[in-house]
Design an enzyme around this catalytic site. Structure first.
Site, PDB file in Angstrom:
ATOM      1  N   ASP B  32       1.032  -1.144  -0.105  1.00 20.19           N
ATOM      2  CA  ASP B  32       0.358   0.221  -0.062  1.00 20.19           C
ATOM      3  C   ASP B  32       0.769   1.540  -0.065  1.00 20.19           C
ATOM      4  OD1 ASP B  32      -2.166  -1.933   0.040  1.00 20.19           O
ATOM      5  OD2 ASP B  32      -2.987  -0.722   2.663  1.00 20.19           O
ATOM      6  N   LYS B  89      -7.831   0.335  -5.212  1.00 13.11           N
ATOM      7  CA  LYS B  89      -9.111   0.346  -4.889  1.00 13.11           C
ATOM      8  C   LYS B  89     -10.583   0.849  -5.196  1.00 13.11           C
ATOM      9  CE  LYS B  89      -7.097  -1.008  -0.329  1.00 13.11           C
ATOM     10  NZ  LYS B  89      -7.174  -2.867  -0.107  1.00 13.11           N
ATOM     11  N   GLY B 161      -5.274  -3.013   8.642  1.00 16.22           N
ATOM     12  CA  GLY B 161      -5.285  -1.357   9.682  1.00 16.22           C
ATOM     13  C   GLY B 161      -4.761  -1.320  11.175  1.00 16.22           C
ATOM     14  N   ARG B 173      -6.584 -20.258   7.233  1.00 14.12           N
ATOM     15  CA  ARG B 173      -6.861 -21.821   6.996  1.00 14.12           C
ATOM     16  C   ARG B 173      -8.052 -21.871   6.966  1.00 14.12           C
ATOM     17  NH1 ARG B 173      -3.045 -24.752  10.913  1.00 14.12           N
ATOM     18  NH2 ARG B 173      -1.326 -23.521  11.614  1.00 14.12           N
ATOM     19  N   GLY B 222      -3.355  -7.417   8.185  1.00 14.21           N
ATOM     20  CA  GLY B 222      -2.860  -7.423   9.532  1.00 14.21           C
ATOM     21  C   GLY B 222      -1.365  -7.941   9.152  1.00 14.21           C
ATOM     22  N   GLY B 243      -0.509  -3.943   3.713  1.00  9.86           N
ATOM     23  CA  GLY B 243      -0.573  -2.704   4.133  1.00  9.86           C
ATOM     24  C   GLY B 243       0.599  -1.258   4.633  1.00  9.86           C
ATOM     25  N   SER B 244      -0.544  -0.777   6.083  1.00  7.95           N
ATOM     26  CA  SER B 244      -0.413  -0.494   7.096  1.00  7.95           C
ATOM     27  C   SER B 244       0.991  -0.843   7.344  1.00  7.95           C
ATOM     28  CB  SER B 244      -1.415   0.238   7.529  1.00  7.95           C
ATOM     29  OG  SER B 244      -2.602  -0.269   7.486  1.00  7.95           O
TER      30      SER B 244
END
Lengths: 199, 302
Positions: B32, B89, B161, B173, B222, B243-244
Site C-alpha cells: 500500500d 481500490k 489496519g 486456514r 494485518g 497495507g499499513s
C-alpha cells in the site's frame, strides 16, 4: 541425459506453471534459489514475474554472478516475459539502474505493449512448430533489436505491434515475450527440453 | 521465420490474461502506498506491485468517515513514478469507481472492504471489465462467489489496519481446510457442498477436482513483520499484501525489503531471522478482539 535436471529460478513469479510443464515433458524440474541448486542444473528457466524484484533478490542472495557465469558457460536457459528481460543484454524503459543476467544479444523494451488493459492473447506462429501457439502476453516486453547471431522465432502478426519480435533463440538461449507456461500447450517448453537434451 | 496470418484480432481481458497477471505476482509482496515517493520506496525494496490509495487502512480506521476511491491525480502520479504494476481500490459494488480506475490505466482493481461499501447487496460485475479484479474472502464460499462474479485473484481479508495477523491466519486456514474437505468428498456429495458454500455447482466441482482455487490466492490484513509474511506463505498464501505495516513502521524502506526477502525464503528460518534484525519499531498494533463488531472491516462483503 534422458531426464535432464531443469531448474526454474524461484525468487518470484509463476514458478509452479513452469515446473508442471517441464515435468510433463519428462524432465526433472527443481526450484532454484541458491547457488548450489543452480550448480545441479542441466538447464534453467527464468519464469514470468516482476523483473525488478527478481534481479534485486538475485543480487541480495548472491545468485546474480553465479547466474551470469552459468549462462556465459553455456547453460541452456529459457526466459519467458520477465525472464526474457533478465536474459537480455540491454533494457529500454527499465527501472533506474536495472541490471540483468544478460548473455542474450538483444535489446528488450520493458512493458512495451502497455499496461494490463493492453495485455492480450493471440494465435502466434513460432518457427519450428507446426501449428500456432495460443500466446498470452501480460504487460509483456518486446525485442527492439537483435545481434546477427540471434534467430528470430516469432513476430506479432496483427494489431498496433504487428511485426514486433516476441521469440528468439541464440545457441543454447531461448526467450519469449509471451507465457507458454500459461495454458496447457507444452510445445515451446518441448523445444527447450530438446535443446537441453542436445546440449 | 514463420509468417503469421492476421485473421483474428487480439483478445484483451480474457480470463487467461486476467488470471495470468496474478500468476506473475506470485511469491511477491504488494505494498500500500499513498504518495509517489512511497511508491518509489516500494519499487526499490522489491515490491511486485503497489496499491495506490488515499489513506492506509490504519488511518481510515483512526479517522473514520466514508472511505472512497483515490483522487485520479494521485493515482496518475503513482502510475508515472514506477515501472511495476499499480493497483487501486474501488468500493464494494461501486462499478463507476471501477470504470474510472480502468480508464486511468490501473493494472488491477481491488474491490475492497477497506473502503466503505457502496452497495450492500451486489458486488461489481467484474466480467464487464478488461482490467482484472482482486477481491477479499474470509472463507471458500465467499472466494467462489467472487470468482463467479469475475474476480481473477483472491486474497484473505484479515483485519486491515490492525497489525494483528490473527484474522488473516483464520481466513487462510479456513479456505485451505474447506479446499481439503472438498477434495476428499465423493462426487455425489458435491451438490450439497455447493448449496452449503452458496457457490455454483460447476465451479465447486472444478475446485474439488483441482484441489485448489482456479485463481491465485494471496493473503492480506494485518501482516506487519517478516515472520508474519513467512507464516502466511507457509499456510498456503501465494503472495502477500502489506497495507499499513510498512509505511506506519519506524523504517519503511528496510522493513519493506525485509518482508520481500522473507516472502521468497519463507521456508528458511535462517533467512527470516537475519532479515528480522534491526528493523526498528513495527506499526502500533490493535488487537482485533478489542475492535467493536461494527468496525471490523472483514465483515463487509458477503
Amino acid at each position: 541425459m534422458s531426464q535432464p535436471v531443469i531448474g526454474v529460478l524461484a525468487l518470484q513469479g509463476d514458478v509452479r506453471e513452469h515446473l508442471t510443464a517441464l515435468r510433463s515433458l519428462g524432465a526433472d524440474p527443481i526450484s532454484v534459489r541458491r547457488p548450489a541448486e543452480l550448480a545441479a542444473c542441466d538447464g534453467l528457466v527464468v519464469p514470468g514475474g516482476e523483473s525488478t524484484t527478481m534481479v534485486k533478490l538475485a543480487r541480495i542472495f548472491e545468485l546474480l554472478e553465479p547466474l551470469r557465469e552459468a549462462v556465459r558457460g553455456g547453460l541452456p536457459t529459457f526466459g519467458t516475459c520477465a525472464g526474457m528481460i533478465m536474459l537480455a543484454d540491454r533494457i529500454e524503459d527499465g527501472a533506474v539502474g536495472q541490471e540483468t543476467i544478460g548473455g542474450l544479444h538483444i535489446t528488450v523494451r520493458r512493458n512495451a505493449f502497455g499496461r494490463q488493459v493492453d495485455s492480450f492473447e493471440d494465435d502466434l506462429e513460432v518457427d519450428g512448430l507446426a501449428a500456432p501457439v495460443r500466446a498470452v502476453f501480460i504487460r509483456a516486453p518486446w525485442v527492439e533489436a537483435v545481434a546477427d547471431d540471434v534467430d528470430v522465432l516469432a513476430r506479432v502478426a496483427v494489431g498496433p505491434a504487428a511485426g514486433r519480435i516476441v521469440a528468439v533463440r541464440q545457441g543454447p538461449l531461448m526467450a519469449t515475450s509471451f507465457h507458454p507456461e500459461v495454458g496447457s500447450d507444452d510445445r515451446v517448453h518441448g523445444m527447450f527440453v530438446d535443446l537441453v537434451r542436445s546440449a | 521465420m514463420a509468417e503469421n496470418t492476421p485473421d483474428t484480432p487480439l483478445e484483451h481481458g480474457t480470463s487467461r490474461v486476467k488470471r495470468g497477471m496474478a500468476e506473475m505476482l506470485k511469491g511477491g509482496v504488494i505494498m500500500d502506498v499513498v504518495t509517489a515517493e512511497q511508491a518509489k520506496i516500494a519499487e526499490d525494496a522489491g515490491a511486485v506491485a503497489v496499491m495506490a490509495l488515499e489513506r492506509v487502512p490504519a488511518d481510515i480506521r483512526a479517522q473514520g468517515g466514508v472511505s472512497r476511491m483515490s483522487d485520479p491525480d494521485m493515482i496518475d502520479s503513482i502510475i508515472s513514478s514506477v515501472s511495476i504494476p499499480v493497483m487501486a481500490k474501488a468500493r464494494i459494488g461501486h462499478f463507476a469507481e471501477a470504470q474510472v480506475l480502468q480508464s486511468l490505466g490501473v493494472d488491477y482493481i481491488d474491490e475492497s472492504e477497506v473502503l466503505t461499501p457502496a452497495d450492500y447487496t451486489n458486488h461489481i460485475d467484474k466480467w464487464a471489465f478488461t482490467v482484472p479484479f482482486v477481491c477479499g474472502a474470509t472463507n471458500l464460499g465467499e472466494a467462489l462467489r467472487r470468482i463467479t462474479e469475475g474476480a481473477a485473484m483472491i486474497r484473505s481479508k484479515g483485519e486491515a489496519g490492525t497489525g494483528d495477523v490473527s484474522n488473516a491466519v483464520t481466513h487462510m486456514r479456513t479456505i485451505r481446510g474447506e479446499l481439503n474437505r472438498l477434495r476428499a468428498m465423493a462426487e455425489d456429495e458435491l451438490y450439497v457442498a455447493a448449496k452449503e458454500l452458496q457457490a455454483p455447482y460447476d465451479l465447486v466441482k472444478e475446485v474439488a477436482a483441482a484441489g485448489k482455487l482456479p485463481v491465485v490466492l494471496f493473503t492480506a490484513g494485518g501482516i506487519a513483520t517478516p515472520a508474519d509474511a513467512a507464516m502466511m506463505m507457509q499456510l498456503g498464501a501465494e503472495g502477500v499484501f502489506v497495507g499499513s505495516g510498512i509505511f506506519k513502521s519506524g523504517n519503511p524502506a528496510q522493513r519493506a525489503e525485509a518482508i520481500v526477502k522473507a516472502t521468497t525464503f519463507h521456508d528458511d528460518p535462517d533467512v527470516v531471522a537475519k532479515v528480522s534484525r534491526g528493523l526498528g519499531e513495527a506499526m502500533v498494533g490493535i488487537n482485533v478482539d478489542e475492535i467493536p463488531q461494527p468496525h471490523r472491516l472483514a465483515e463487509r462483503g458477503w
